[in-house]
Scaffold this active site. Structure first.
Site, PDB file in Angstrom:
ATOM      1  CE  LYS A 241      -4.106  -1.916   0.238  1.00 45.67           C
ATOM      2  NZ  LYS A 241      -5.104  -1.492   1.408  1.00 45.67           N
ATOM      3  CD  GLN A 302      -1.947  -9.031  10.146  1.00 41.77           C
ATOM      4  OE1 GLN A 302      -3.160  -9.272  10.592  1.00 41.77           O
ATOM      5  NE2 GLN A 302      -1.675  -7.825   9.854  1.00 41.77           N
ATOM      6  CG  ASP A 337      -1.677  -4.460   2.804  1.00 38.52           C
ATOM      7  OD1 ASP A 337      -2.505  -4.678   2.841  1.00 38.52           O
ATOM      8  OD2 ASP A 337      -0.815  -3.492   3.213  1.00 38.52           O
ATOM      9  CG  ASP A 372      -2.889  -6.859  14.489  1.00 37.51           C
ATOM     10  OD1 ASP A 372      -3.099  -5.378  14.910  1.00 37.51           O
ATOM     11  OD2 ASP A 372      -3.137  -7.042  13.627  1.00 37.51           O
ATOM     12  CG  ASN A 373      -7.185  -7.461  14.272  1.00 35.23           C
ATOM     13  OD1 ASN A 373      -7.751  -6.605  14.941  1.00 35.23           O
ATOM     14  ND2 ASN A 373      -6.527  -7.078  13.202  1.00 35.23           N
ATOM     15  CD  GLU A 401      -5.623  -4.286  17.541  1.00 35.63           C
ATOM     16  OE1 GLU A 401      -6.003  -3.089  16.914  1.00 35.63           O
ATOM     17  OE2 GLU A 401      -5.728  -5.318  17.186  1.00 35.63           O
ATOM     18  CE  LYS A 510      -2.389   0.380   9.738  1.00 38.08           C
ATOM     19  NZ  LYS A 510      -3.788  -0.152   9.604  1.00 38.08           N
ATOM     20  CG  PHE A 511      -0.470   3.217   5.019  1.00 41.48           C
ATOM     21  CD1 PHE A 511      -0.427   1.961   4.403  1.00 41.48           C
ATOM     22  CD2 PHE A 511      -1.447   3.616   5.694  1.00 41.48           C
ATOM     23  CE1 PHE A 511      -1.442   1.011   4.860  1.00 41.48           C
ATOM     24  CE2 PHE A 511      -2.622   2.944   5.895  1.00 41.48           C
ATOM     25  CZ  PHE A 511      -2.605   1.814   5.426  1.00 41.48           C
TER      26      PHE A 511
END
Length: 643
Positions: A241, A302, A337, A372-373, A401, A510-511
């Protein structure tokens, strides 16, 4: 918890409440005690429970574990013949009965004391025997015969004669180190610290662990003890991204999202080469430790499309009808992504690989993981993984999170997560916050909160529009209500511009690289850092603020104001906070304080010292308060009784 299916939670030094309902037939006195054992089965001191409100048959007490690990306890109820005897004799004497009426009572009491002499500590044996002999001595007066036995009340409360003992099943408490409950987190992206950018956010220089370590002393100086890093692994190049989550990245320019983990440079056990090497990371951890900080590492299960797993273990992902691997979606959001993991296809293989990865980082000095998640993975997997890690190193902590449904958040806590993100960000009125804190306090045995005013993903509209006073308000609420709180870098610079139509930052870090002018902010005074430093210092200096079980709310007649206190039962330290939820207007309120929760009688006067302004006031149960958000949106008082 859940009828004993899951361990309850505590930390070293915490006063853990134990309650039971226990009753029996007839009028004999009942005793209730806790039998508890340490992590290696070692017996702990006898802890007797005390009766609660009359008629409810509820018994209460506390235990104080002093070591990390798996503790167990049972509750026992028993017939207490000494207490039965004592109650009967004192009532009969009070009713005017004499020696002839009490002859059998005196003999029965002496028999009970014979049993007690075999139970009490050796140093007390003679005293108990002497009291039994006095009861049998017919040459004494009633008073001199009975008094020595009645004076044994405290001794025989701690060392009772127990008959007809019944016991519950065994229950488990997992005891963590204190940082599991009390911690102050700070999040920054290492790649932004020391970075340089040109026009249109074009990277000129990428931050590294070495440049990021230069920021650590400033973070420590603000009083934080945990430094949380987003993923530090290689970032995927396929479907990377661009700025602001655009679908097409500029080749060789855009740095991508750290949560798109994995490329030809490695996966979850590797380090992004732009940040440095494993040795550089170890040095970074060393600098953090030298400054009193622990590193919290992101664990995001992930993969980017070019993660090594995609080639070596394609079965760990979900294949769609057209043969392509499914990327992550949270409609209408799409994450092209990122490939989510499918735990159904090869659960054993995945478990062993994740265990290997986590242990790899534990061996390299990481003792805290922000996951994360976690709610998108199976609970039995997390329960298995956390128990395996704790068996190797019980000091490892896990923050969930999981901005998801309450039942799922609670479930993650029950199966082993140490702390959890919460809905704190979206509780923006005094009434909502009070109700929510009641829910969290009630669930503390299995879910510990960690309050964050902001994250890279979340910039609430209250911060978008509330100005600097709202930044103070949310920081006070987070740090004074919850023993654990955290913030994402930029909060101290009042960053507040959102991406249009979204609850997140524009030009999201983040990007892209986002170097900040920390020195310039300090020179101009446009920084919240001194205020944050003060709040963290208040937290350290006042043990009352390091717990949650002690939270109590007090009445105040203005719905824009919230009044609460915390009192440490061991030190007597008491903190009273009044905070406004209105960042634009002056608010007045009148308090009606619950004085016993402050350790005071209803009529007492006392002194309060504001830990932010230094002002001192003389207070009582009813007090008038004025809060101007442009001066200070909150009072943080330490209570000083007049004694």
């Amino acid at each position: 918890m859940s009828c004993g299916r899951y361990p309850a939670k505590a930390v070293v030094g915490e006063l853990v409440p134990i309650s039971a309902v226990s009753y029996r037939e007839g009028h004999h006195s009942l005793g209730v005690n806790v039998v508890w054992q340490g992590p290696h089965g070692e017996a702990e001191p006898f802890t007797r429970l005390v009766p609660g409100e009359p008629g409810l048959d509820q018994w209460h007490g506390v235990i104080k574990p002093d070591r990390v690990g798996r503790w167990t306890f049972t509750v026992e109820a028993f017939d207490d013949p000494y207490l039965t005897w004592r109650n009967a004799v004192t009532k009969k004497i009070g009713a005017g009965q004499g020696l002839e009426d009490l002859a059998n009572d005196l003999a029965e009491g002496a028999d009970v004391l014979d049993l007690a002499s075999k139970i009490v500590p050796q140093a007390e044996e003679e005293r108990v025997r002497a009291a039994a002999a006095a009861l049998r001595d017919e040459d004494r007066s009633l008073f001199s015969r009975v008094s020595p036995a009645l004076d044994l009340e405290e001794l025989l409360w701690q060392h009772p004669v127990r008959q007809l003992v019944t016991t519950t099943r065994s229950y488990v408490i997992w005891v963590d180190r204190q940082r599991a409950l009390y911690s102050s987190w700070y999040e920054f992206f290492p790649r932004s610290e020391g970075a340089e950018i040109g026009p249109d956010a074009t990277p000129i220089k990428h931050g590294t662990f070495k440049t990021a370590s230069e920021r650590i002393p400033a973070v420590a100086a603000m009083g934080f003890d945990v430094l949380y890093l987003p993923p530090i692994h290689p970032i995927g190049k396929i479907n990377r991204k661009g700025r602001n989550n655009t679908l097409v990245a500029r080749p060789g320019i855009d740095v991508g999202s750290p949560w798109a983990i994995g490329s030809d440079e490695g996966g979850h056990d590797a380090i992004n080469p732009l940040l440095g090497t494993l040795e550089d990371f170890r040095d970074f951890i060393g600098v953090a430790h030298a400054n009193g900080l622990e590193i919290a590492m992101d664990l995001a299960l992930q993969a980017a499309p070019d993660h090594p797993w995609v080639k070596t273990h394609p079965e760990w992902f979900t294949t769609r009808a057209d043969g392509t691997i499914a990327y992550a979606e949270n409609p209408p959001k799409k994450y092209q992504d990122i490939y989510p993991i499918n735990f159904d296809n090869d659960p054993k293989g995945l478990r062993e690989e994740v265990l290997r990865i986590v242990l790899h980082w534990v061996e390299n000095g990481v003792k805290i993981f922000r996951v994360d998640n976690p709610h998108t993975k199976t609970l039995n997997f997390w329960q298995w993984l956390i128990s395996k890690i704790k068996a190797v190193d019980p000091d490892v902590l896990f923050l969930a999170e999981a901005f998801t449904r309450p039942a799922m958040m609670g479930g993650l806590g029950k199966i082993g997560f140490t702390q959890s993100y919460t809905y704190f960000t979206w509780r923006t009125t005094a009434w909502e916050m009070r109700e929510y804190m009641g829910q969290l306090k009630a669930s503390l045995d299995y879910m510990r909160p960690n309050f964050w005013p902001n994250t890279p993903d979340i910039l609430h509209e209250s911060l978008q529009h509330g100005g600097p006073p709202m930044f103070k308000i949310r920081t006070v609420l987070a740090s004074m209500l919850s023993p654990s709180w955290g913030m994402y870098a930029g909060l101290e610079l009042f960053e507040h511009v959102n991406r249009p139509g979204a609850e997140e930052y524009i030009d999201n870090e983040k990007f892209e690289l986002k170097p900040r002018d920390w020195a310039g902010a300090e020179r101009t005074g446009r920084t919240l850092a001194p205020y944050i430093t003060k709040l963290n210092a208040i937290r350290r200096e006042n043990p009352a603020l390091q717990w949650l079980r002690n939270l109590e709310f007090h009445e105040i007649d203005n719905p824009s104001l919230l009044c609460w206190s915390k009192r440490d039962p061991e030190t007597g330290n008491t903190v009273l906070v009044i905070c406004s939820f209105d960042s634009a207007n002056v608010q007045w309120g009148n308090t009606t304080l619950d004085m016993p929760t402050l350790g005071l009688d209803w009529h007492e006067r006392f002194t309060v010292t504001d830990q932010i302004s230094g002002a001192t006031y003389e207070w009582g149960q009813h007090n008038a308060v004025r809060i101007d958000p442009y001066v200070e949106p909150a009072h943080v008082f330490v209570v000083h009784p007049r004694r």
